[in-house]
Scaffold this motif. Sequence first.
Motif, PDB file in Angstrom:
ATOM      1  N   GLN A 171       0.889  -1.044  -0.033  1.00 13.52           N
ATOM      2  CA  GLN A 171      -0.073  -0.131  -0.001  1.00 13.52           C
ATOM      3  C   GLN A 171       0.985   1.128  -0.100  1.00 13.52           C
ATOM      4  O   GLN A 171       1.994   1.054   0.473  1.00 13.52           O
ATOM      5  N   HIS A 172       0.413   2.241  -0.478  1.00 10.91           N
ATOM      6  CA  HIS A 172       1.195   3.594  -0.550  1.00 10.91           C
ATOM      7  C   HIS A 172       0.620   4.449   0.416  1.00 10.91           C
ATOM      8  O   HIS A 172      -0.693   4.857   0.745  1.00 10.91           O
ATOM      9  N   VAL A 173       1.529   4.514   1.322  1.00  9.26           N
ATOM     10  CA  VAL A 173       1.036   5.171   2.891  1.00  9.26           C
ATOM     11  C   VAL A 173       1.838   6.542   3.029  1.00  9.26           C
ATOM     12  O   VAL A 173       2.878   6.285   3.134  1.00  9.26           O
ATOM     13  N   GLY A 174       1.222   7.677   3.064  1.00  6.75           N
ATOM     14  CA  GLY A 174       1.824   8.848   3.340  1.00  6.75           C
ATOM     15  C   GLY A 174       1.015   9.734   4.363  1.00  6.75           C
ATOM     16  O   GLY A 174       0.429   9.393   5.387  1.00  6.75           O
ATOM     17  N   LEU A 175       1.446  11.049   4.222  1.00  3.08           N
ATOM     18  CA  LEU A 175       0.995  12.273   4.944  1.00  3.08           C
ATOM     19  C   LEU A 175      -0.307  12.061   5.456  1.00  3.08           C
ATOM     20  O   LEU A 175      -1.286  11.989   4.504  1.00  3.08           O
ATOM     21  N   GLY A 176      -0.797  12.049   6.657  1.00  5.42           N
ATOM     22  CA  GLY A 176      -2.102  11.896   7.158  1.00  5.42           C
ATOM     23  C   GLY A 176      -2.663  10.520   7.268  1.00  5.42           C
ATOM     24  O   GLY A 176      -3.864  10.505   7.843  1.00  5.42           O
ATOM     25  N   ALA A 177      -2.308   9.557   6.618  1.00  7.97           N
ATOM     26  CA  ALA A 177      -2.843   8.230   6.823  1.00  7.97           C
ATOM     27  C   ALA A 177      -2.598   7.872   8.211  1.00  7.97           C
ATOM     28  O   ALA A 177      -1.841   8.090   9.085  1.00  7.97           O
ATOM     29  N   THR A 178      -3.988   7.081   8.471  1.00 11.34           N
ATOM     30  CA  THR A 178      -3.987   6.479   9.986  1.00 11.34           C
ATOM     31  C   THR A 178      -3.403   5.087  10.105  1.00 11.34           C
ATOM     32  O   THR A 178      -3.545   4.278   8.993  1.00 11.34           O
ATOM     33  N   VAL A 179      -2.514   4.881  10.777  1.00  9.56           N
ATOM     34  CA  VAL A 179      -1.594   3.505  10.825  1.00  9.56           C
ATOM     35  C   VAL A 179      -1.675   2.971  12.454  1.00  9.56           C
ATOM     36  O   VAL A 179      -1.958   3.601  13.285  1.00  9.56           O
ATOM     37  N   ALA A 180      -1.427   1.776  12.427  1.00  8.57           N
ATOM     38  CA  ALA A 180      -1.419   1.231  14.055  1.00  8.57           C
ATOM     39  C   ALA A 180      -0.050   1.422  14.650  1.00  8.57           C
ATOM     40  O   ALA A 180       1.093   1.772  13.663  1.00  8.57           O
ATOM     41  N   TYR A 181      -0.231   1.984  15.807  1.00  4.98           N
ATOM     42  CA  TYR A 181       1.293   2.457  16.679  1.00  4.98           C
ATOM     43  C   TYR A 181       1.520   1.654  17.683  1.00  4.98           C
ATOM     44  O   TYR A 181       0.695   1.337  18.472  1.00  4.98           O
ATOM     45  N   TYR A 182       2.439   0.802  17.882  1.00  7.63           N
ATOM     46  CA  TYR A 182       2.882   0.056  18.803  1.00  7.63           C
ATOM     47  C   TYR A 182       3.782   0.940  19.658  1.00  7.63           C
ATOM     48  O   TYR A 182       4.954   0.906  19.563  1.00  7.63           O
ATOM     49  N   ASP A 183       3.350   1.489  20.818  1.00  5.71           N
ATOM     50  CA  ASP A 183       3.713   2.496  21.789  1.00  5.71           C
ATOM     51  C   ASP A 183       4.777   1.489  22.563  1.00  5.71           C
ATOM     52  O   ASP A 183       4.357   0.572  23.299  1.00  5.71           O
ATOM     53  N   LEU A 184       6.013   1.960  22.894  1.00  4.60           N
ATOM     54  CA  LEU A 184       7.001   1.330  23.507  1.00  4.60           C
ATOM     55  C   LEU A 184       6.565   1.323  25.071  1.00  4.60           C
ATOM     56  O   LEU A 184       7.116   0.337  25.899  1.00  4.60           O
ATOM     57  N   LYS A 185       5.912   2.291  25.339  1.00  3.39           N
ATOM     58  CA  LYS A 185       5.357   2.172  26.886  1.00  3.39           C
ATOM     59  C   LYS A 185       4.376   1.024  27.202  1.00  3.39           C
ATOM     60  O   LYS A 185       4.315   0.961  28.216  1.00  3.39           O
ATOM     61  N   HIS A 186       3.639   0.540  26.059  1.00  6.19           N
ATOM     62  CA  HIS A 186       2.840  -0.540  26.491  1.00  6.19           C
ATOM     63  C   HIS A 186       3.672  -2.000  26.052  1.00  6.19           C
ATOM     64  O   HIS A 186       3.501  -3.043  26.822  1.00  6.19           O
ATOM     65  N   TRP A 187       4.410  -1.792  24.646  1.00  8.60           N
ATOM     66  CA  TRP A 187       4.816  -3.104  24.407  1.00  8.60           C
ATOM     67  C   TRP A 187       6.194  -3.523  24.956  1.00  8.60           C
ATOM     68  O   TRP A 187       6.600  -4.366  24.679  1.00  8.60           O
ATOM     69  N   GLY A 188       7.188  -2.440  25.578  1.00  8.52           N
ATOM     70  CA  GLY A 188       8.191  -2.741  26.098  1.00  8.52           C
ATOM     71  C   GLY A 188       8.046  -3.008  27.606  1.00  8.52           C
ATOM     72  O   GLY A 188       9.156  -3.227  28.423  1.00  8.52           O
ATOM     73  N   TYR A 189       7.075  -2.855  28.104  1.00  8.92           N
ATOM     74  CA  TYR A 189       6.790  -3.127  29.606  1.00  8.92           C
ATOM     75  C   TYR A 189       5.684  -4.266  30.089  1.00  8.92           C
ATOM     76  O   TYR A 189       5.224  -4.577  29.229  1.00  8.92           O
TER      77      TYR A 189
END
Length: 401
Positions: free
Chosen positions: A383-401
């Motif tokens: 997929q072509h994904v650029g400015l303003g696109a909504t994507v999944a975010y794996y926050d290290l504050k949750h995934w690293g602890y």
Amino acid sequence: MLDFDTAQDRLIQAAVRPTRTERIPVHAALGRILADTVQATIDIPPADNSAMDGYAIRFADYAEGVSLPIQQRCYAGDIPDPLEAGKAIRLFTGSLMPTGADTVVIQENCTESDDQVQIHTPPTQGLNVRYRGEDMSQGKTVILKGKTINSGHIAMLASQGITEVDVYPIPKIGILTTGDELTEPGQPLKEGQIYNSNAPMLAAMVQQLNASVHLVLHAKDTLPTIQAALTQLSQECDLVLTVGGVSVGDKDLVKPAIEQLGGEMNLWKVRMKPGKPVALAHIGQTPIVGLPGNPVSSFAVFTLMVSPMIRILQGRRHAMPRVLYGKLDSDTVFHGWREEFIRVQARPDADGFLYLTPHAQQGSAIISSLGWSTGLARIPAEQHVGLGATVAYYDLKHWGY
């Protein structure tokens, strides 16, 4: 090539939840995983009490301009007399509610003179009263099995008079790095060598999850050396992480070492970037996970695939932390045939959205991007994904602890 979600699930399925428990003092339980659901044995509060400094009255006795005689003064810990009709009792925060009283008027809304109190602001019935059991009610569940015990849980346990809790053992994690090109930090670098950054990085990531780094070994690129290290690690640890040496080169000896020890290694090419080569094996009952040798790739695979395994080994209720969503804040258009997990910094904006700024260099050799980033943004394959696109975010504050 295995898709990311399938590979992640296979690693999770390889982890076994603990059955053994141990009892420890509550004051030592911070960060441990609760092995049994806790139910309240007493009501909290144990009796109706005042939430504020003020005056306990019968709501029916209030009338504008009327002064009520002060029957008694009661501090927290005192036992008040039953409230007589048409009177008030001076209370302080935490004082027991007198029998017959149903409302507390805060002192700021009152004037006291000659042992009488006049109320200037009309109260509402039940105002400023903490009711017995409104926080925790006897017999009700207060903390679920599998929760990570935090300071709030410790306050709850202590309020119930509990001094010991059953928790799961802390899993022991072993780390094996391989490669003649690696030398330990602090030692002089010879020509063609690099410092071993994977071992301290992975050890720190294990510790952030509140698991135990039981043993960290480095093996030279010889079959006997790697076999000896794997034998020791698999006997002493609940999970072994190997770094590098799982491909098909002349010195990729981890796979044959595991096979000669009776294990079978599944080596996958995972449709993800960074972190394409991932391996899974068992020596006896101990799972072995082979991570890519590149530190950025190793970081990504540990965060996304190994951390859920460790949470299961710990006995946590949920292996998978929540995935957030944010908007890409970059003019770069990302496109590839693999799922890409780019390093980003997240910032919340006034509009309520989370904005994700990618690191300028997304190469798998850019170790400096790891300390810069707050998490990983998932760019879907093809997929072509650029400015303003909504994507999944794996926050290290949750995934690293």
